[in-house]
Motif scaffolding. Structure first.
Motif: not given
Length: 506
Positions: A328-333
């Motif tokens: 899950n890369v939502s925190t940096c996207r």
């Protein structure tokens, strides 16, 4: 001294001399090569050619993109299983020149890498004008976030989605989805909330990558310690990131992914920090081989790279997690509900790819790898493959999402690849393979000739000694019967007498 003895001495001297030279080459050649490797992998402007290659890597890199065309968009909204067809590749030539290069007193250098992409029709299986049915990422992402709104706000949201003609899936060209498209919703949101959206006037999957840099890297030059060369000191002035939930996951390890320290062994891992993945990545040794005629180590992604915290506890800091095999890369996207994985969910939980018809994970097509020249740490052949996936679910009161299943829907995957070739490969092969091989052959040839000369000298000495013994034996007095003197004549009695008489000549 006789002629034979002179020849023996000359052969022995020549043999010993050649043996000495061969042994010297045997021990000195590795030291010379090691010294040249150290000199040429250091990041030092005085190195001339080596520095120019580091500054603007002449190896051509290509990004091959593959999209998942949605076959049954309406059925997905009704809650049915998605069916996709892979389209591509659409290939782009990637340029990575370095700029803002600044050397520091602590033997580090800072720089930025600006990426540029140019479409390559001859390598592609279609054009940028090809149209595909794809998920409306922006509308879907906003819709999932709208689940937390109050019922009256949800009604207003649904009206706004209808007013701006937003649908869960839309038809776009490759160029639009890659580099950006205009949309009424984007224009309105930009006017109402200028700082809400992280992009400019257009939204595209790679719009923020073209003609932009990957951050400020500060790496070690290796001038003071070759073991530290290419290792990252800081990225954007930081020694760690703050996207994740553990100190280990936030660490910035390894290199920037262009080169690694020399003199590698199979026990070494290959680590680098990826700004695209927002984390450090560690590859593991798989096998030794030869790549383009050069010795190489192949490094691959371990099965634990995108494993969730339950399967691989050290990855707990990357959670909240879903099935094993996605990150899950939502925190940096910008909270975009995007997950990354291997293509077709290779190495992932079977639940991921079984939830979508049209996915066929395989090691041959979807595993990433890097082939490294272990003596120099230079990558010879690279293929980094990653897939972008969108999180989908239904949300009570949000019409756009309908009755969608909770799942990860693959959007596209890309393969960033490059290999050493042309004059660079020729020079590399000459200095790293051909010259060491010739020196090795020369040292064994000298030792073989030395052994032959010493053997010939030994044989000549042996023959000479045998001849001297024979000559000495012939010169000594000989005895026959009871005795002979010089000038004696032998006379024999008739047979049967039983005596042999020898009379002195008168």
């Amino acid at each position: 001294m006789t002629i034979v003895r002179q020849r023996i001495v000359h052969l022995m001297v020549a043999g010993l001399l050649l043996a000495t030279v061969g042994l010297v080459l045997h021990f000195v050649t590795p030291l010379i090569i090691r010294d040249q490797v150290i000199k040429n992998v250091q990041i030092n402007p005085r190195n001339g050619f080596a520095y120019s290659v580091w500054k603007d890597v002449p190896v051509p890199f290509y990004m091959s993109t593959y999209f998942f065309h949605i076959v049954n968009p309406d059925a997905i909204v009704r809650g049915e299983k998605p069916v996709v067809e892979q389209r591509g590749p659409y290939v782009y030539r990637e340029y990575r020149p370095k700029s803002n290069i600044t050397f520091h007193k602590n033997h580090t250098v800072s720089y930025r890498v600006f990426r540029q992409f140019h479409f390559v029709p001859e390598r592609s299986s279609g054009s940028e004008s090809d149209q595909l049915v794809l998920p409306n990422m922006l509308a879907l992402g906003v819709s999932i976030l709208a689940e937390k709104l109050t019922p009256p706000m949800k009604k207003m949201f649904n009206l706004a989605m209808t007013e701006f003609n937003q649908t869960a899936f839309f038809r776009k060209t490759i160029k639009e989805i890659m580099w950006g498209y205009e949309d009424e919703l984007i224009i309105t949101l930009k006017k109402l909330f200028p700082s809400l959206l992280p992009f400019k006037d257009k939204f595209g999957l790679f719009a923020d990558l073209n003609n932009t840099d990957t951050g400020l890297f500060t790496i070690y030059t290796g001038v003071d310690d070759i073991r530290k060369v290419q290792g990252i000191d800081t990225w954007n002035g930081c020694k760690k990131v703050n996207y994740w939930h553990s100190a280990q996951c936030n660490m910035i390890n390894g290199t920037s992914g262009e080169m690694w320290p020399p003199f590698m062994t199979p026990s070494d891992t290959l680590e680098f920090y990826s700004p695209d993945a927002c984390r450090s990545v560690k590859l593991v040794y798989q096998q030794s081989d030869r790549t383009f005629g050069l010795p190489s180590f192949r490094y691959v992604a371990p099965k634990t790279m995108f494993a969730n915290g339950t399967v691989f506890p050290p990855n707990q800091g990357f959670c909240p997690c879903r099935q094993s095999g996605v990150l899950n890369v939502s925190t940096c996207r910008h909270n975009s509900q995007v997950f990354i994985s291997h293509p077709h969910f290779y190495n992932g939980d079977p639940v991921l790819w079984e939830a979508v018809d049209g996915l066929h994970p395989s090691e041959k097509d979807h595993a990433l790898f890097i082939d490294i020249h272990p003596m120099t740490g230079v990558p010879l052949n690279v293929s980094i493959k990653l897939q972008l996936n969108l999180f989908l679910k239904s949300a009570k009161g949000i019409k756009l999402l309908g009755k969608m299943r909770t799942m990860l829907l693959p959007l596209m995957w890309f393969d960033e690849s490059g290999n050493i070739s042309g004059p660079i490969l020729d020079n590399f092969y000459t200095f790293m393979a051909l010259i060491p091989l010739l020196l090795q052959i020369l040292q064994y040839l000298l030792l073989a000739i030395a052994a032959l000369l010493l053997t010939v000298a030994a044989l000549l000495a042996f023959i000479s000694m045998q001849q001297k013994r024979s000559k000495r034996s012939l010169q000594e007095p000989r005895c026959e019967g009871y005795g002979f003197w010089k000038g004696e004549r032998r006379r024999e009695l008739p047979v049967g007498s039983g005596l042999v008489l020898v009379a002195r000549k008168k």
